[in-house]
Design a protein around this motif. Sequence first.
Motif, PDB file in Angstrom:
ATOM      1  N   THR A 208       0.835  -1.201   0.000  1.00 19.06           N
ATOM      2  CA  THR A 208       0.000   0.000   0.000  1.00 19.06           C
ATOM      3  C   THR A 208       0.870   1.251   0.000  1.00 19.06           C
ATOM      4  O   THR A 208       0.560   2.250  -0.659  1.00 19.06           O
ATOM      5  CB  THR A 208      -0.917   0.004   1.230  1.00 19.06           C
ATOM      6  N   ASP A 209       1.987   1.192   0.716  1.00 22.57           N
ATOM      7  CA  ASP A 209       2.830   2.373   0.884  1.00 22.57           C
ATOM      8  C   ASP A 209       3.691   2.690  -0.338  1.00 22.57           C
ATOM      9  O   ASP A 209       3.938   3.862  -0.639  1.00 22.57           O
ATOM     10  CB  ASP A 209       3.738   2.202   2.110  1.00 22.57           C
ATOM     11  N   ASN A 210       4.171   1.663  -1.057  1.00 19.84           N
ATOM     12  CA  ASN A 210       5.119   1.932  -2.139  1.00 19.84           C
ATOM     13  C   ASN A 210       4.509   1.853  -3.527  1.00 19.84           C
ATOM     14  O   ASN A 210       5.208   2.033  -4.529  1.00 19.84           O
ATOM     15  CB  ASN A 210       6.330   0.997  -2.047  1.00 19.84           C
ATOM     16  N   PHE A 211       3.214   1.561  -3.615  1.00 19.89           N
ATOM     17  CA  PHE A 211       2.598   1.296  -4.917  1.00 19.89           C
ATOM     18  C   PHE A 211       2.771   2.475  -5.876  1.00 19.89           C
ATOM     19  O   PHE A 211       3.287   2.325  -6.987  1.00 19.89           O
ATOM     20  CB  PHE A 211       1.114   0.976  -4.741  1.00 19.89           C
ATOM     21  N   ALA A 212       2.338   3.657  -5.470  1.00 21.14           N
ATOM     22  CA  ALA A 212       2.369   4.818  -6.363  1.00 21.14           C
ATOM     23  C   ALA A 212       3.792   5.161  -6.772  1.00 21.14           C
ATOM     24  O   ALA A 212       4.072   5.432  -7.950  1.00 21.14           O
ATOM     25  CB  ALA A 212       1.690   6.016  -5.696  1.00 21.14           C
ATOM     26  N   ALA A 213       4.707   5.138  -5.824  1.00 20.16           N
ATOM     27  CA  ALA A 213       6.093   5.508  -6.116  1.00 20.16           C
ATOM     28  C   ALA A 213       6.739   4.532  -7.088  1.00 20.16           C
ATOM     29  O   ALA A 213       7.594   4.913  -7.894  1.00 20.16           O
ATOM     30  CB  ALA A 213       6.900   5.574  -4.825  1.00 20.16           C
ATOM     31  N   THR A 214       6.336   3.276  -7.028  1.00 13.96           N
ATOM     32  CA  THR A 214       6.926   2.255  -7.881  1.00 13.96           C
ATOM     33  C   THR A 214       6.312   2.244  -9.275  1.00 13.96           C
ATOM     34  O   THR A 214       7.008   2.027 -10.275  1.00 13.96           O
ATOM     35  CB  THR A 214       6.757   0.859  -7.242  1.00 13.96           C
TER      36      THR A 214
END
Length: 313
Positions: A208-214
């Motif tokens: 949930t935390d790294n989805f957008a950044a990745t």
Amino acid sequence: DDDVWGHFKYTKGPVVLVYPPKRFVSDKYDKARARYPSSKLDQDALTKFIYKKSLPLVGQKTWKSGDRYDKAKVPIVTLFASIDIEKNPKGYDYFANRLRKVATDYVGKFVFNIGDKDDFSYILQDYDLALDAKKDVGVGVKDGDKYYKMTDKFNVENLRAFVQAVLDGQITPKIKEPPAYDDDDAGYGGGDDDGSFYDGTNVDVLTTDNFAATVDGKDAFLEFYAPWCGHCQSLKPAYKELGDTFASVDSVVIGAMDATAHDPPADFDVAGYPSIFFKDASGTVTPYDGDRDVDSMAAFIKANAVAPGSGEL
């Protein structure tokens, strides 16, 4: 609040009311709500009551509702057809009304639901169901590791006969053996909340935390899986190889999220496991319904990539 007590016409509590999903409640067959039959709240008894009463007579099979049906502790009758509740609600209601005519006679013995055969194509083989044509309809019963297939054409009387035959033990089930995976072979193995399902591979482990950044701004091929899912385990070797194929391509992400440990973003309608989507660099999300071998998935990525330089893939 006195107004609340007055509205429900109760004078003392505690009172627990359970409302099944209104969309699936039939005025003819279902009760709009159920009241917990005691003023003493026992955790185990209340939990069982909520699971039981939150299920309508005939409901929708989704990846979210599956746990509630499993906890009913009775065989699950599922009708598989092309269903889209939002775009064609009458199509769902057509089948639901026919299932209710049978389900009402088997309350407490079976639970009934309807699943979209495309969303759940990966489990049709468990029932030995082949529903290749758009209008094909199939019915199966799951009872633990036992799977039963209705062989006659779907109609109310054939369904009733099939359910009764399962109840009477007149049909030999298919037994689904649990897969035996070795952590050292072909990339199989378990998974847990820390992402170890794909740890140490060229598949990006998404949370949930790294989805957008990745993912954002890249052409991303994305799997949403459950670590315990046999079909996800079967896909894992090919998906790892797909990650290797694009490991040196900065504009492409091959990613995977454990959808039982993290919340898929709202753009992704995860209706079963595994669910695969392609999100191009412009942000357009497309479900992937093609073959799940490396060549087919790689070809799809190359054909749909839009990031700068993608023409050279």
